[in-house]
Design an enzyme around this catalytic site. Structure first.
Site, PDB file in Angstrom:
ATOM      1  N   LYS A  97      31.323  32.609  36.041  1.00 53.97           N
ATOM      2  CA  LYS A  97      32.187  31.541  36.421  1.00 53.97           C
ATOM      3  C   LYS A  97      32.737  30.755  34.969  1.00 53.97           C
ATOM      4  CE  LYS A  97      33.378  32.033  39.927  1.00 53.97           C
ATOM      5  NZ  LYS A  97      34.039  33.147  40.377  1.00 53.97           N
ATOM      6  N   THR A  98      32.569  31.110  34.023  1.00 52.87           N
ATOM      7  CA  THR A  98      32.981  30.352  32.871  1.00 52.87           C
ATOM      8  C   THR A  98      34.327  30.877  32.394  1.00 52.87           C
ATOM      9  OG1 THR A  98      31.742  31.894  31.739  1.00 52.87           O
ATOM     10  CG2 THR A  98      30.406  29.996  32.141  1.00 52.87           C
ATOM     11  N   GLY A  99      34.965  31.910  33.107  1.00 53.33           N
ATOM     12  CA  GLY A  99      36.338  32.554  32.518  1.00 53.33           C
ATOM     13  C   GLY A  99      36.260  33.867  31.845  1.00 53.33           C
ATOM     14  N   THR A 100      34.925  34.609  32.201  1.00 49.22           N
ATOM     15  CA  THR A 100      34.629  35.788  31.535  1.00 49.22           C
ATOM     16  C   THR A 100      35.599  36.955  31.946  1.00 49.22           C
ATOM     17  OG1 THR A 100      33.122  36.370  33.541  1.00 49.22           O
ATOM     18  CG2 THR A 100      32.000  35.395  31.413  1.00 49.22           C
ATOM     19  N   SER A 195      31.919  26.006  40.884  1.00 53.08           N
ATOM     20  CA  SER A 195      32.570  27.289  40.989  1.00 53.08           C
ATOM     21  C   SER A 195      31.891  28.369  41.964  1.00 53.08           C
ATOM     22  CB  SER A 195      33.165  27.729  39.770  1.00 53.08           C
ATOM     23  OG  SER A 195      33.756  28.709  39.625  1.00 53.08           O
ATOM     24  N   ARG A 318      40.525  29.885  41.984  1.00 52.09           N
ATOM     25  CA  ARG A 318      40.603  29.632  43.543  1.00 52.09           C
ATOM     26  C   ARG A 318      40.978  28.078  43.718  1.00 52.09           C
ATOM     27  NH1 ARG A 318      35.460  32.628  43.846  1.00 52.09           N
ATOM     28  NH2 ARG A 318      35.894  34.460  45.169  1.00 52.09           N
ATOM     29  N   LYS A 319      41.432  27.893  44.801  1.00 49.42           N
ATOM     30  CA  LYS A 319      41.970  26.396  45.132  1.00 49.42           C
ATOM     31  C   LYS A 319      40.593  25.940  46.276  1.00 49.42           C
ATOM     32  CE  LYS A 319      46.271  26.999  43.904  1.00 49.42           C
ATOM     33  NZ  LYS A 319      45.907  27.566  42.746  1.00 49.42           N
TER      34      LYS A 319
HETATM   35  N1  LIG Z   1      43.752  32.636  32.637  1.00 48.20           N
HETATM   36  C1  LIG Z   1      42.839  32.317  33.725  1.00 48.20           C
HETATM   37  N2  LIG Z   1      43.026  32.820  35.009  1.00 48.20           N
HETATM   38  C2  LIG Z   1      42.213  32.740  36.116  1.00 48.20           C
HETATM   39  N3  LIG Z   1      41.208  31.897  36.011  1.00 48.20           N
HETATM   40  C3  LIG Z   1      40.902  31.519  34.714  1.00 48.20           C
HETATM   41  C4  LIG Z   1      41.561  31.589  33.562  1.00 48.20           C
HETATM   42  N4  LIG Z   1      40.994  30.980  32.609  1.00 48.20           N
HETATM   43  C5  LIG Z   1      39.967  30.433  33.110  1.00 48.20           C
HETATM   44  N5  LIG Z   1      39.680  30.895  34.158  1.00 48.20           N
HETATM   45  C6  LIG Z   1      38.573  30.609  35.131  1.00 48.20           C
HETATM   46  O1  LIG Z   1      37.644  31.733  35.229  1.00 48.20           O
HETATM   47  C7  LIG Z   1      36.972  31.208  36.463  1.00 48.20           C
HETATM   48  C8  LIG Z   1      36.398  32.619  36.827  1.00 48.20           C
HETATM   49  O2  LIG Z   1      35.298  32.499  36.056  1.00 48.20           O
HETATM   50  P1  LIG Z   1      34.695  34.185  35.767  1.00 48.20           P
HETATM   51  O3  LIG Z   1      35.854  35.053  35.561  1.00 48.20           O
HETATM   52  O4  LIG Z   1      33.608  34.165  34.559  1.00 48.20           O
HETATM   53  O5  LIG Z   1      33.968  34.574  37.156  1.00 48.20           O
HETATM   54  S1  LIG Z   1      33.121  35.896  37.573  1.00 48.20           S
HETATM   55  O6  LIG Z   1      31.871  35.381  37.066  1.00 48.20           O
HETATM   56  O7  LIG Z   1      33.473  36.980  36.914  1.00 48.20           O
HETATM   57  O8  LIG Z   1      33.064  35.896  38.948  1.00 48.20           O
HETATM   58  C9  LIG Z   1      37.829  30.739  37.498  1.00 48.20           C
HETATM   59  O9  LIG Z   1      37.073  29.708  38.225  1.00 48.20           O
HETATM   60  P2  LIG Z   1      37.434  29.115  39.754  1.00 48.20           P
HETATM   61  O10 LIG Z   1      38.633  28.140  39.209  1.00 48.20           O
HETATM   62  O11 LIG Z   1      36.302  28.377  39.981  1.00 48.20           O
HETATM   63  O12 LIG Z   1      37.996  30.260  40.356  1.00 48.20           O
HETATM   64  C10 LIG Z   1      38.775  29.917  36.518  1.00 48.20           C
HETATM   65  O13 LIG Z   1      38.637  28.482  36.544  1.00 48.20           O
END
Ligand SMILES: Nc1ncnc2c1ncn2[C@@H]1O[C@H](COP(=O)(O)OS(=O)(=O)O)[C@@H](OP(=O)(O)O)[C@H]1O
Length: 372
Positions: A97-100, A195, A318-319
């Site tokens: 959930k850190t943007g991976t 998140s 997500r919203k």
């Molecule tokens: N460019 C872009 N597009 C979409 N989302 C973005 C982006 N950059 C960062 N994020 C943030 O990434 C969050 C999801 O993190 P992960 O991809 O690490 O989640 S996971 O662990 O693979 O499920 C996701 O968390 P949530 O907002 O809670 O859905 C986003 O805030």
């Protein structure tokens, strides 16, 4: 004399060179002993023998795979069909959930970078070092990676977001991939926890649907087991300094990159420039041209030909309603000491503090002034 001791002989792994001489020697040694001594030899079928062996040597239940090509003797008997280059040069280790996923997709846009084939079982991630997949061995792991076409320029990587908080992963990863570069992303651990909770609700996790976020983070000893388990999985990955310390025990600091996940979200091109420098990957890829902010998605996305955008799916970005102030305050307190430790660790590494960490530290200073 009653016999009570058991010795079990095993030849070394058969895939290392089909050591027929070893087997020949053992068979003849056994028949020699049978013919020329009073000793009684007993054996068991292979599976039972293996159980017995691990009863006697429990510490050997956990193997530690190393790269066969790092040892000349192993390399000499490693099949000619196989290559040791089918392993990642770097890893994105999370936490979740850190943007991976955004980082993963941005990396794949680079012409010299490619990743593993998706695993159907674990949401595409390989999850080798942190799970029982590790016991399937390195051949299993290597099968996930394409044979690199040009080893010096191809950068293979994998992203498994659960490696970061895993106890076992750093030691196992460093044994197999000592030269690999490690990338981790950190956002405010409170936001990460929220998140993650929303993610569990979206996946219809029973406990996450049943309990509020505040219930989850503030559950105490004696709370229902499913709630405590959810709480641990929600909160523990955010103890960043302890997890980082463990990775830094096994990897030198110059092989570890710590990215501010908030910056990846707001200014991905700048982050991707730093990532390219850290990896030493060529040619330089211009992310400021290749990415664009999509107002509808509210995030940066890949710019396609013709001006269209390719964004991450609905499950990323997500919203959901903002975190309640009560939960915010609780988590700020919960992570306080760990955030202080993280700031010391970053200071030691000579790394700048991400803005969210500076804000959390300011809160601590203000709280102590108010108390004083
Ligand atoms: N460019 C872009 N597009 C979409 N989302 C973005 C982006 N950059 C960062 N994020 C943030 O990434 C969050 C999801 O993190 P992960 O991809 O690490 O989640 S996971 O662990 O693979 O499920 C996701 O968390 P949530 O907002 O809670 O859905 C986003 O805030």
């Amino acid at each position: 004399m009653d016999c009570c001791s058991i010795s079990i002989f095993m030849t070394h792994l058969s895939n290392y060179g089909n050591d027929r001489l070893g087997l020949y020697t053992f068979v003849h040694l056994a028949s020699f002993i049978r013919s020329w001594t009073n000793l009684k030899l007993h054996t068991l079928p292979p599976l039972q023998l293996a159980h017995k062996y691990f009863q006697l040597f429990p510490e050997q239940r956990n193997p530690l795979w190393q790269n066969p090509c790092d040892d000349k003797r192993h390399k000499d008997i490693w099949s000619k069909e196989k290559t040791c280059d089918r392993l990642p040069k770097f890893m994105v280790i999370g936490p979740q959930k850190t943007g991976t996923t955004a980082l993963y997709l941005f990396l794949l846009m680079h012409p010299s970078i490619s990743s593993n084939f998706p695993s159907p079982k674990t949401y595409e991630e390989v999850q080798f070092f942190n799970t029982n997949n590790y016991h399937k061995g390195i051949d299993w792991y290597m099968e996930f990676f394409p044979v690199p076409s040009n080893v010096s320029t191809d950068f293979l990587f994998e992203k498994s977001a659960n490696y970061f908080p895993s106890e076992e992963s750093p030691r196992r990863a460093a044994a197999l991939l000592p030269k690999a570069k490690i990338i981790t992303l950190l956002i405010n651990p409170s936001d990460r926890a929220y998140s993650w909770y929303q993610h569990q609700r979206a996946h219809e996790d029973h406990a996450a649907l049943r309990f509020t976020f505040y219930d989850v983070i503030s559950a105490r000893q004696g709370a229902p087991a499913e709630l405590r388990s959810l709480q641990n999985r929600c909160l523990l990955p955010g103890l960043y300094s302890s997890h980082l310390d463990r990775w830094l025990t096994y990897y030198p600091a110059n092989q570890v990159m710590i990215i501010d996940g908030h910056q990846l979200r707001t200014d991905p091109a700048a982050v991707m420039d730093e990532v390219q420098k850290f990896l030493g990957v060529t040619p330089h890829f211009n992310y400021s041209q290749a990415l664009t902010f999509d107002p509808q998605k509210g995030f940066w996305c890949q710019l396609l030909e013709g001006g269209k955008t390719k964004c991450l799916g609905k499950s990323k970005g997500r919203k959901y309603p903002p975190m309640e102030p009560e939960a915010h305050a609780y988590l700020s307190r919960y992570y306080r000491e760990h955030n202080v430790e993280l700031s010391k660790l970053l200071h030691r590494l000579g790394q700048p503090l991400p803005s969210w960490l500076r804000e959390e530290l300011q809160k601590i200073t203000l709280a102590s002034i108010n108390q004083g």
